[in-house]
Design an enzyme around this catalytic site. Structure first.
Site, short mmCIF file in Angstrom:
data_model
loop_
_atom_site.label_atom_id
_atom_site.label_comp_id
_atom_site.label_asym_id
_atom_site.label_seq_id
_atom_site.Cartn_x
_atom_site.Cartn_y
_atom_site.Cartn_z
N THR A 129 0.76 -1.22 0.06
CA THR A 129 0.02 0.10 0.01
C THR A 129 0.77 1.32 -0.02
OG1 THR A 129 -1.30 -1.27 1.43
CG2 THR A 129 -2.11 0.92 1.13
N GLY A 175 1.28 1.56 5.44
CA GLY A 175 0.21 0.51 5.87
C GLY A 175 0.28 0.21 7.48
N ALA A 176 -0.67 -1.06 7.42
CA ALA A 176 -0.47 -1.82 8.70
C ALA A 176 -1.25 -3.11 8.51
CB ALA A 176 -1.42 -0.91 9.85
N ASP A 177 -0.64 -3.98 9.53
CA ASP A 177 -1.41 -5.09 9.33
C ASP A 177 -2.79 -5.60 10.14
OD1 ASP A 177 0.81 -6.44 8.06
OD2 ASP A 177 2.21 -5.94 10.02
N GLY A 204 4.68 -4.28 11.07
CA GLY A 204 6.11 -4.92 10.98
C GLY A 204 6.17 -6.31 10.49
N GLU A 248 10.25 2.51 11.02
CA GLU A 248 8.82 2.75 11.05
C GLU A 248 8.05 3.55 12.04
OE1 GLU A 248 7.35 -0.76 7.82
OE2 GLU A 248 6.73 -0.90 9.80
N LYS A 259 -8.19 -5.30 7.24
CA LYS A 259 -7.13 -5.13 8.26
C LYS A 259 -7.91 -4.77 9.83
CE LYS A 259 -3.50 -5.38 5.59
NZ LYS A 259 -2.58 -4.24 5.21
C1 5RP Z 1 5.77 -3.66 7.05
C2 5RP Z 1 4.21 -3.06 7.49
C3 5RP Z 1 3.44 -2.76 6.48
O1 5RP Z 1 2.92 -1.63 6.38
C4 5RP Z 1 2.27 -3.78 6.68
O2 5RP Z 1 2.85 -4.97 6.62
C5 5RP Z 1 1.20 -3.70 5.58
O3 5RP Z 1 1.68 -4.11 4.27
P1 5RP Z 1 0.74 -4.09 2.88
O4 5RP Z 1 0.34 -2.69 2.58
O5 5RP Z 1 1.62 -4.67 1.84
O6 5RP Z 1 -0.59 -4.66 3.18
O7 5RP Z 1 3.97 -2.76 8.68
O8 5RP Z 1 6.63 -3.52 8.21
#
Ligand code: 5RP
Length: 225
Positions: A28, A82-84, A95, A103, A121
């Site tokens: 993202t 982004g975030a998980d 992370g 970050e 998410k």
């Molecule tokens: C990396 C992160 C990313 O922002 C998180 O994993 C989201 O990734 P994506 O946008 O590919 O879904 O925290 O450390």
């Protein structure tokens, strides 16, 4: 345009001339970097950027964005990543990559931290879908594993993708991926993990989010703290 591209586009509209902008890491964040580069070349936007990882540094360089080294800045206007997982109180889990330290430094140093997600998410509690990544000093991993167990966490050392070695972060730390059995909330967990020696950084981002941009069904919902 998919949901990730849509939120990235929306966030990029918040970037103004003269800003120092932190670049996140992940798919993202990559869309955001691309839209930022497009605005710089087509809309004559003038900004400086700071990258949160080697990957986002390379991406920004390829697209010709002006980059500052992190050691040359003491604040940023905006950080976009982004975030998980995102909990209802805007606590984040991040992370799954290898640049958690950078970050979190950027999230703390900016005036506004914008988080880009799709609806998958959103979680009720941090740790619902993913283990909590904890970067540890290599010699301290067993001691940290034990400390984490006393607060209800079961941690295992992260392996490389083909399972033939241990994953090592950009700073030479090992990563304990920790599953918490209890329903302990993210804010409390953040405080407890902050108190454990030997932890370099962990993936819970508490009290740092300014806004969440969530893409779903072709729309973007903006939620501001
Ligand atoms: C990396 C992160 C990313 O922002 C998180 O994993 C989201 O990734 P994506 O946008 O590919 O879904 O925290 O450390």
């Amino acid at each position: 345009m998919n949901d990730k591209q849509r939120v990235a586009y929306s966030a990029a509209q918040h970037v103004k001339n003269g800003m120092i902008v932190g670049l996140g890491t992940g798919s993202t964040a990559n869309y955001f970097i691309e839209e930022l580069a497009r605005r710089c070349s087509e809309d004559s936007l003038r900004i400086q950027t700071v990258a949160s990882s080697v990957v986002s540094t390379i991406k920004a360089q390829q697209l010709g964005l002006p980059l500052l080294a992190m050691e040359h800045v003491n604040r940023l206007d905006l950080y976009v990543d982004g975030a998980d997982e995102v909990a209802p109180d805007m606590t984040l889990l991040k992370g799954q990559g290898y640049d958690l330290v950078r970050e979190k430094l950027l999230a703390k140093a900016c005036d506004s931290f914008l988080v880009l997600i799709d609806a998958s998410k959103r979680v009720k509690r941090i740790g619902q879908n993913f283990p909590v990544p904890i970067e540890v000093m290599p010699f301290a991993w067993r001691l940290v594993q034990r400390s984490v167990a006393t607060i209800g966490g079961h941690g295992t050392l992260r392996q490389t993708a083909n399972q033939d070695g241990l994953a090592v972060t950009s700073h030479g730390s090992l990563v304990l991926d920790v599953v918490f059995e209890s329903n302990i909330d993210g804010k409390t967990l953040n405080e407890r993990l902050n108190a454990i020696p030997g932890i370099v950084e962990h993936g819970i981002f508490s009290g740092l989010t300014r806004a969440v941009f969530c893409g779903h069904d072709g729309q973007v919902d903006e939620e501001w703290a």
